[in-house]
Design a protein around this motif. Sequence first.
Motif, PDB file in Angstrom:
ATOM      1  N   HIS A 173      12.534  25.731  47.614  1.00  0.00           N
ATOM      2  CA  HIS A 173      13.361  25.941  46.418  1.00  0.00           C
ATOM      3  C   HIS A 173      14.597  26.779  46.744  1.00  0.00           C
ATOM      4  N   LEU A 174      14.403  27.898  47.422  1.00  0.00           N
ATOM      5  CA  LEU A 174      15.536  28.775  47.730  1.00  0.00           C
ATOM      6  C   LEU A 174      16.556  28.084  48.624  1.00  0.00           C
ATOM      7  N   LEU A 175      16.083  27.349  49.611  1.00  0.00           N
ATOM      8  CA  LEU A 175      17.007  26.634  50.495  1.00  0.00           C
ATOM      9  C   LEU A 175      17.759  25.549  49.729  1.00  0.00           C
ATOM     10  N   ALA A 176      17.066  24.843  48.843  1.00  0.00           N
ATOM     11  CA  ALA A 176      17.706  23.788  48.052  1.00  0.00           C
ATOM     12  C   ALA A 176      18.764  24.364  47.107  1.00  0.00           C
ATOM     13  N   GLU A 177      18.569  25.608  46.662  1.00  0.00           N
ATOM     14  CA  GLU A 177      19.538  26.266  45.795  1.00  0.00           C
ATOM     15  C   GLU A 177      20.747  26.784  46.566  1.00  0.00           C
ATOM     16  N   GLY A 178      20.672  26.728  47.890  1.00  0.00           N
ATOM     17  CA  GLY A 178      21.821  27.112  48.710  1.00  0.00           C
ATOM     18  C   GLY A 178      21.768  28.512  49.289  1.00  0.00           C
ATOM     19  N   TYR A 179      20.646  29.190  49.168  1.00  0.00           N
ATOM     20  CA  TYR A 179      20.536  30.534  49.738  1.00  0.00           C
ATOM     21  C   TYR A 179      20.311  30.437  51.242  1.00  0.00           C
ATOM     22  N   GLY A 180      20.973  31.319  51.987  1.00  0.00           N
ATOM     23  CA  GLY A 180      20.917  31.203  53.442  1.00  0.00           C
ATOM     24  C   GLY A 180      20.572  32.481  54.176  1.00  0.00           C
ATOM     25  N   ARG A 181      20.471  33.599  53.469  1.00  0.00           N
ATOM     26  CA  ARG A 181      20.036  34.866  54.071  1.00  0.00           C
ATOM     27  C   ARG A 181      18.848  35.367  53.256  1.00  0.00           C
ATOM     28  N   ILE A 182      17.663  34.958  53.673  1.00  0.00           N
ATOM     29  CA  ILE A 182      16.462  35.168  52.865  1.00  0.00           C
ATOM     30  C   ILE A 182      15.542  36.180  53.552  1.00  0.00           C
ATOM     31  N   GLU A 233      15.124  49.215  48.038  1.00  0.00           N
ATOM     32  CA  GLU A 233      16.000  50.318  48.428  1.00  0.00           C
ATOM     33  C   GLU A 233      16.475  50.144  49.867  1.00  0.00           C
ATOM     34  N   GLN A 234      15.586  49.681  50.749  1.00  0.00           N
ATOM     35  CA  GLN A 234      15.976  49.425  52.133  1.00  0.00           C
ATOM     36  C   GLN A 234      17.011  48.305  52.209  1.00  0.00           C
ATOM     37  N   LEU A 235      16.820  47.267  51.432  1.00  0.00           N
ATOM     38  CA  LEU A 235      17.750  46.132  51.464  1.00  0.00           C
ATOM     39  C   LEU A 235      19.115  46.536  50.923  1.00  0.00           C
ATOM     40  N   LEU A 236      19.149  47.361  49.895  1.00  0.00           N
ATOM     41  CA  LEU A 236      20.424  47.794  49.317  1.00  0.00           C
ATOM     42  C   LEU A 236      21.197  48.698  50.271  1.00  0.00           C
ATOM     43  N   ALA A 237      20.483  49.369  51.162  1.00  0.00           N
ATOM     44  CA  ALA A 237      21.141  50.280  52.106  1.00  0.00           C
ATOM     45  C   ALA A 237      21.789  49.540  53.277  1.00  0.00           C
ATOM     46  N   ARG A 238      21.550  48.270  53.398  1.00  0.00           N
ATOM     47  CA  ARG A 238      22.111  47.495  54.515  1.00  0.00           C
ATOM     48  C   ARG A 238      23.590  47.181  54.278  1.00  0.00           C
ATOM     49  N   SER A 239      24.305  47.048  55.385  1.00  0.00           N
ATOM     50  CA  SER A 239      25.710  46.652  55.263  1.00  0.00           C
ATOM     51  C   SER A 239      25.827  45.181  54.874  1.00  0.00           C
ATOM     52  N   THR A 240      24.885  44.368  55.348  1.00  0.00           N
ATOM     53  CA  THR A 240      24.824  42.963  54.955  1.00  0.00           C
ATOM     54  C   THR A 240      23.504  42.724  54.235  1.00  0.00           C
ATOM     55  N   ARG A 241      23.602  42.420  52.972  1.00  0.00           N
ATOM     56  CA  ARG A 241      22.403  42.227  52.170  1.00  0.00           C
ATOM     57  C   ARG A 241      21.979  40.769  52.169  1.00  0.00           C
ATOM     58  N   PRO A 242      20.691  40.501  51.937  1.00  0.00           N
ATOM     59  CA  PRO A 242      20.251  39.100  51.787  1.00  0.00           C
ATOM     60  C   PRO A 242      20.797  38.533  50.486  1.00  0.00           C
ATOM     61  N   ASP A 243      20.847  37.204  50.409  1.00  0.00           N
ATOM     62  CA  ASP A 243      21.223  36.603  49.126  1.00  0.00           C
ATOM     63  C   ASP A 243      19.999  36.125  48.350  1.00  0.00           C
ATOM     64  N   ALA A 244      18.811  36.256  48.948  1.00  0.00           N
ATOM     65  CA  ALA A 244      17.571  35.894  48.252  1.00  0.00           C
ATOM     66  C   ALA A 244      16.399  36.670  48.842  1.00  0.00           C
ATOM     67  N   VAL A 245      15.421  36.967  47.996  1.00  0.00           N
ATOM     68  CA  VAL A 245      14.200  37.656  48.421  1.00  0.00           C
ATOM     69  C   VAL A 245      13.008  36.873  47.911  1.00  0.00           C
ATOM     70  N   PHE A 246      12.094  36.539  48.827  1.00  0.00           N
ATOM     71  CA  PHE A 246      10.814  35.931  48.460  1.00  0.00           C
ATOM     72  C   PHE A 246       9.746  36.985  48.658  1.00  0.00           C
ATOM     73  N   CYS A 247       9.001  37.283  47.621  1.00  0.00           N
ATOM     74  CA  CYS A 247       7.971  38.327  47.675  1.00  0.00           C
ATOM     75  C   CYS A 247       6.583  37.714  47.714  1.00  0.00           C
ATOM     76  N   ALA A 248       5.690  38.340  48.476  1.00  0.00           N
ATOM     77  CA  ALA A 248       4.350  37.796  48.676  1.00  0.00           C
ATOM     78  C   ALA A 248       3.501  37.829  47.420  1.00  0.00           C
TER      79      ALA A 248
END
Length: 339
Positions: A173-182, A233-248
Amino acid sequence: MGSPVSIRDVATRAKVSVGTVSNVLNRPEVVAPATRERVLGAIEELGFVRNDAARQLRSGTPRAIGLVVLDVGNPFFTDVARGVEDTASDAGHAVILCNSDESAQREARHVELLAEQRVHGVLITPVDTDLAAVRRLRARGMSVVLLDHPTDEPDLCSVAVDDRAGGELALTHLLAEGYGRIVMVNGPSHIHQARQRLEGALDAVRKAGRAESVLEELKVPALNVASGQRAAEQLLARSTRPDAVFCANDLLALGVLQVLVRAGVRVPDEIAIVGYDDIDFAAAAAVPLTSVRQPRQLIGRTAAELVIAETMTPGEHRHRHVLFAPELVVRDSSRKVRR
């Protein structure tokens, strides 16, 4: 599957009377030390478990089955337990609910307690894949059903959802929506569900012909809201953030969502989120959460039916491995607005 060791077996091994064994268990001070040590040695050698439930059963108290889950605070397991309890109650059984809290040590203590209570069967979501706790129960003659944990063990029943397929649904689903940094926010690798959901996500990446670097795993110590908050919080502290997050699971996803919303991050425009379980809170979140749905109460009902069937007709019972298919429920947290 052997029969449980009886007090008479202990008496025979220790070469004492049944009454002496009873005294050791209930009034050890009246037994000579040497005799007491001989009886305790026989108990240890034979793996005898005292039947604290016998008096209750004779008095007409309903039969009991044990239910051991990873986290009783997770609404997924609450719903599973409801399915177990409904079915058990209809069959005249009570349910003893135990929370392992994802700890093998706590799980072992609960298993020992259930064995002492001589429950008629145990439903368990094991912490580790070696199934040590399950084998201890089987060795004592108990019926066991693996819950939310598939297996091909021939002497066990299991009821689960295909977690690998669920992970694949989420990433497809995420890939089909165009997200590329997951980023996949995932639990400890010893938890079967966490490993399988990651494998399924990687399957989707490969089938899409994408490099595996599209998906990064971020491990957290527990599958709860607090761990999701810390991951965000860790993801927000990055200089390059993901465009999608999949949680377990959804608890992780809700923790991530809380932190992103507080930080002013637009979901899904800046970061999309997909969870797993589709608990009731998912649809009611500040941004309704896309999630992989599991038939939670059906899992519990099916597992209870299997363990009760085995306890009632052990000679006729045939072990079954039930694997339900997951379903992706798409909501606003991951659906891109088409302009």
